[in-house]
Design a protein around this motif. Structure first.
Motif, PDB file in Angstrom:
ATOM      1  N   ASP A 195       0.853  -1.183   0.000  1.00  0.00           N
ATOM      2  CA  ASP A 195       0.000   0.000   0.000  1.00  0.00           C
ATOM      3  C   ASP A 195       0.891   1.236   0.000  1.00  0.00           C
ATOM      4  O   ASP A 195       2.020   1.192   0.489  1.00  0.00           O
ATOM      5  CB  ASP A 195      -0.878   0.043   1.265  1.00  0.00           C
ATOM      6  CG  ASP A 195      -1.943  -1.036   1.279  1.00  0.00           C
ATOM      7  OD1 ASP A 195      -2.555  -1.286   0.224  1.00  0.00           O
ATOM      8  OD2 ASP A 195      -2.163  -1.621   2.354  1.00  0.00           O
ATOM      9  N   ILE A 196       0.369   2.328  -0.509  1.00  0.00           N
ATOM     10  CA  ILE A 196       1.087   3.596  -0.456  1.00  0.00           C
ATOM     11  C   ILE A 196       0.897   4.179   0.937  1.00  0.00           C
ATOM     12  O   ILE A 196      -0.236   4.354   1.381  1.00  0.00           O
ATOM     13  CB  ILE A 196       0.540   4.591  -1.503  1.00  0.00           C
ATOM     14  CG1 ILE A 196       0.708   4.055  -2.911  1.00  0.00           C
ATOM     15  CG2 ILE A 196       1.216   5.955  -1.342  1.00  0.00           C
ATOM     16  CD1 ILE A 196      -0.020   4.885  -3.974  1.00  0.00           C
ATOM     17  N   ASP A 197       1.988   4.475   1.620  1.00  0.00           N
ATOM     18  CA  ASP A 197       1.884   5.190   2.897  1.00  0.00           C
ATOM     19  C   ASP A 197       1.610   6.661   2.606  1.00  0.00           C
ATOM     20  O   ASP A 197       0.653   7.233   3.099  1.00  0.00           O
ATOM     21  CB  ASP A 197       3.161   5.068   3.720  1.00  0.00           C
ATOM     22  CG  ASP A 197       3.305   3.702   4.369  1.00  0.00           C
ATOM     23  OD1 ASP A 197       2.294   3.010   4.535  1.00  0.00           O
ATOM     24  OD2 ASP A 197       4.442   3.340   4.699  1.00  0.00           O
ATOM     25  N   ASP A 198       2.494   7.271   1.826  1.00  0.00           N
ATOM     26  CA  ASP A 198       2.264   8.647   1.413  1.00  0.00           C
ATOM     27  C   ASP A 198       3.124   8.959   0.193  1.00  0.00           C
ATOM     28  O   ASP A 198       4.035   8.211  -0.144  1.00  0.00           O
ATOM     29  CB  ASP A 198       2.516   9.668   2.534  1.00  0.00           C
ATOM     30  CG  ASP A 198       3.840   9.495   3.246  1.00  0.00           C
ATOM     31  OD1 ASP A 198       3.833   9.546   4.476  1.00  0.00           O
ATOM     32  OD2 ASP A 198       4.877   9.336   2.586  1.00  0.00           O
ATOM     33  N   VAL A 199       2.767  10.044  -0.463  1.00  0.00           N
ATOM     34  CA  VAL A 199       3.498  10.539  -1.621  1.00  0.00           C
ATOM     35  C   VAL A 199       3.934  11.951  -1.265  1.00  0.00           C
ATOM     36  O   VAL A 199       3.119  12.756  -0.810  1.00  0.00           O
ATOM     37  CB  VAL A 199       2.609  10.574  -2.897  1.00  0.00           C
ATOM     38  CG1 VAL A 199       3.365  11.181  -4.058  1.00  0.00           C
ATOM     39  CG2 VAL A 199       2.090   9.186  -3.228  1.00  0.00           C
ATOM     40  N   LEU A 200       5.199  12.243  -1.486  1.00  0.00           N
ATOM     41  CA  LEU A 200       5.732  13.566  -1.200  1.00  0.00           C
ATOM     42  C   LEU A 200       6.227  14.199  -2.484  1.00  0.00           C
ATOM     43  O   LEU A 200       6.997  13.585  -3.230  1.00  0.00           O
ATOM     44  CB  LEU A 200       6.898  13.475  -0.203  1.00  0.00           C
ATOM     45  CG  LEU A 200       7.706  14.757   0.007  1.00  0.00           C
ATOM     46  CD1 LEU A 200       6.837  15.841   0.627  1.00  0.00           C
ATOM     47  CD2 LEU A 200       8.929  14.468   0.860  1.00  0.00           C
ATOM     48  N   ILE A 201       5.772  15.409  -2.735  1.00  0.00           N
ATOM     49  CA  ILE A 201       6.248  16.196  -3.865  1.00  0.00           C
ATOM     50  C   ILE A 201       6.875  17.446  -3.275  1.00  0.00           C
ATOM     51  O   ILE A 201       6.219  18.195  -2.547  1.00  0.00           O
ATOM     52  CB  ILE A 201       5.102  16.557  -4.824  1.00  0.00           C
ATOM     53  CG1 ILE A 201       4.456  15.274  -5.359  1.00  0.00           C
ATOM     54  CG2 ILE A 201       5.609  17.452  -5.952  1.00  0.00           C
ATOM     55  CD1 ILE A 201       3.138  15.476  -6.051  1.00  0.00           C
ATOM     56  N   THR A 202       8.148  17.644  -3.549  1.00  0.00           N
ATOM     57  CA  THR A 202       8.832  18.825  -3.023  1.00  0.00           C
ATOM     58  C   THR A 202       9.012  19.837  -4.140  1.00  0.00           C
ATOM     59  O   THR A 202       9.476  19.507  -5.227  1.00  0.00           O
ATOM     60  CB  THR A 202      10.205  18.469  -2.417  1.00  0.00           C
ATOM     61  OG1 THR A 202      10.995  17.819  -3.402  1.00  0.00           O
ATOM     62  CG2 THR A 202      10.059  17.561  -1.228  1.00  0.00           C
ATOM     63  N   LEU A 203       8.609  21.043  -3.858  1.00  0.00           N
ATOM     64  CA  LEU A 203       8.794  22.165  -4.767  1.00  0.00           C
ATOM     65  C   LEU A 203       9.783  23.126  -4.111  1.00  0.00           C
ATOM     66  O   LEU A 203      10.150  22.942  -2.953  1.00  0.00           O
ATOM     67  CB  LEU A 203       7.458  22.863  -5.022  1.00  0.00           C
ATOM     68  CG  LEU A 203       6.325  21.993  -5.573  1.00  0.00           C
ATOM     69  CD1 LEU A 203       5.050  22.803  -5.682  1.00  0.00           C
ATOM     70  CD2 LEU A 203       6.701  21.380  -6.906  1.00  0.00           C
ATOM     71  N   GLY A 204      10.172  24.139  -4.819  1.00  0.00           N
ATOM     72  CA  GLY A 204      11.121  25.092  -4.266  1.00  0.00           C
ATOM     73  C   GLY A 204      10.656  25.724  -2.977  1.00  0.00           C
ATOM     74  O   GLY A 204      11.443  25.934  -2.050  1.00  0.00           O
ATOM     75  N   ILE A 211       0.568  13.692   0.190  1.00  0.00           N
ATOM     76  CA  ILE A 211      -0.644  12.954  -0.176  1.00  0.00           C
ATOM     77  C   ILE A 211      -0.645  11.645   0.607  1.00  0.00           C
ATOM     78  O   ILE A 211       0.345  10.914   0.590  1.00  0.00           O
ATOM     79  CB  ILE A 211      -0.647  12.644  -1.690  1.00  0.00           C
ATOM     80  CG1 ILE A 211      -0.594  13.938  -2.499  1.00  0.00           C
ATOM     81  CG2 ILE A 211      -1.847  11.787  -2.060  1.00  0.00           C
ATOM     82  CD1 ILE A 211      -0.225  13.729  -3.951  1.00  0.00           C
ATOM     83  N   ARG A 212      -1.759  11.353   1.269  1.00  0.00           N
ATOM     84  CA  ARG A 212      -1.869  10.105   2.020  1.00  0.00           C
ATOM     85  C   ARG A 212      -3.169   9.393   1.646  1.00  0.00           C
ATOM     86  O   ARG A 212      -4.251   9.793   2.068  1.00  0.00           O
ATOM     87  CB  ARG A 212      -1.834  10.349   3.524  1.00  0.00           C
ATOM     88  CG  ARG A 212      -1.900   9.032   4.281  1.00  0.00           C
ATOM     89  CD  ARG A 212      -1.634   9.168   5.747  1.00  0.00           C
ATOM     90  NE  ARG A 212      -1.654   7.847   6.345  1.00  0.00           N
ATOM     91  CZ  ARG A 212      -0.595   7.048   6.468  1.00  0.00           C
ATOM     92  NH1 ARG A 212       0.576   7.444   6.036  1.00  0.00           N
ATOM     93  NH2 ARG A 212      -0.703   5.863   7.034  1.00  0.00           N
ATOM     94  N   PRO A 213      -3.069   8.312   0.839  1.00  0.00           N
ATOM     95  CA  PRO A 213      -4.272   7.524   0.534  1.00  0.00           C
ATOM     96  C   PRO A 213      -4.815   6.864   1.797  1.00  0.00           C
ATOM     97  O   PRO A 213      -4.048   6.449   2.672  1.00  0.00           O
ATOM     98  CB  PRO A 213      -3.765   6.470  -0.454  1.00  0.00           C
ATOM     99  CG  PRO A 213      -2.519   7.066  -1.038  1.00  0.00           C
ATOM    100  CD  PRO A 213      -1.912   7.851   0.094  1.00  0.00           C
ATOM    101  N   THR A 214      -6.121   6.777   1.883  1.00  0.00           N
ATOM    102  CA  THR A 214      -6.761   6.161   3.043  1.00  0.00           C
ATOM    103  C   THR A 214      -6.884   4.662   2.822  1.00  0.00           C
ATOM    104  O   THR A 214      -6.996   4.193   1.690  1.00  0.00           O
ATOM    105  CB  THR A 214      -8.153   6.767   3.296  1.00  0.00           C
ATOM    106  OG1 THR A 214      -8.953   6.585   2.137  1.00  0.00           O
ATOM    107  CG2 THR A 214      -8.053   8.246   3.630  1.00  0.00           C
TER     108      THR A 214
END
Length: 123
Positions: free
Chosen positions: A68-77, A83-86
């Motif tokens: 399962d996806i725990d979370d997705v991190l997108i880093t911008l400047g 993002i955390r799927p339930t």
């Protein structure tokens, strides 16, 4: 058990929170949003991040991973987008989404807080 309004307010209480949403990744529609600005449309960001979640779920399936996806991190400047799927039976098919100001946000704390919010969320 936390309802949608409480969950959104909890996400916005994170240091540096810019905007928060609870999104149905099947339809791409946010079920609730809070925050944002004229320079940051949380509805547009929610829809766009739906594609990120769908793509990652497809990839996991194609690879045959039992994960399962725990979370997705997108880093911008200047921002973190987390993002955390339930996963709970009551809230499957959704994701929590928070955008944080990178200079003021605490990424580790935000990840843990989203995990706790997910566990309490009831839609």
């Amino acid at each position: 058990m936390a309802d949608m309004e409480v969950a959104l307010k909890d996400m916005m209480m994170l240091d540096g929170a810019v905007a928060a949403a609870v999104v149905d990744y099947g339809s791409g529609m946010p079920l609730g949003t809070l925050g944002g600005s004229k320079n940051f449309d949380i509805e547009v960001a929610s829809a766009g991040n739906t594609e990120v979640v769908r793509a990652k779920l497809r990839t996991i399936e194609q690879l045959g991973l039992d994960q399962d996806i725990d979370d997705v991190l997108i880093t911008l400047g200047s921002q973190y987008h987390l993002i955390r799927p339930t996963r709970g039976r009551r809230v499957k098919g959704l994701f929590l989404y928070v955008a944080l100001d990178r200079a003021r946000g605490n990424l580790a704390l935000a990840r843990r807080r989203l995990e706790a919010i997910e566990e309490e969320l009831e839609v």
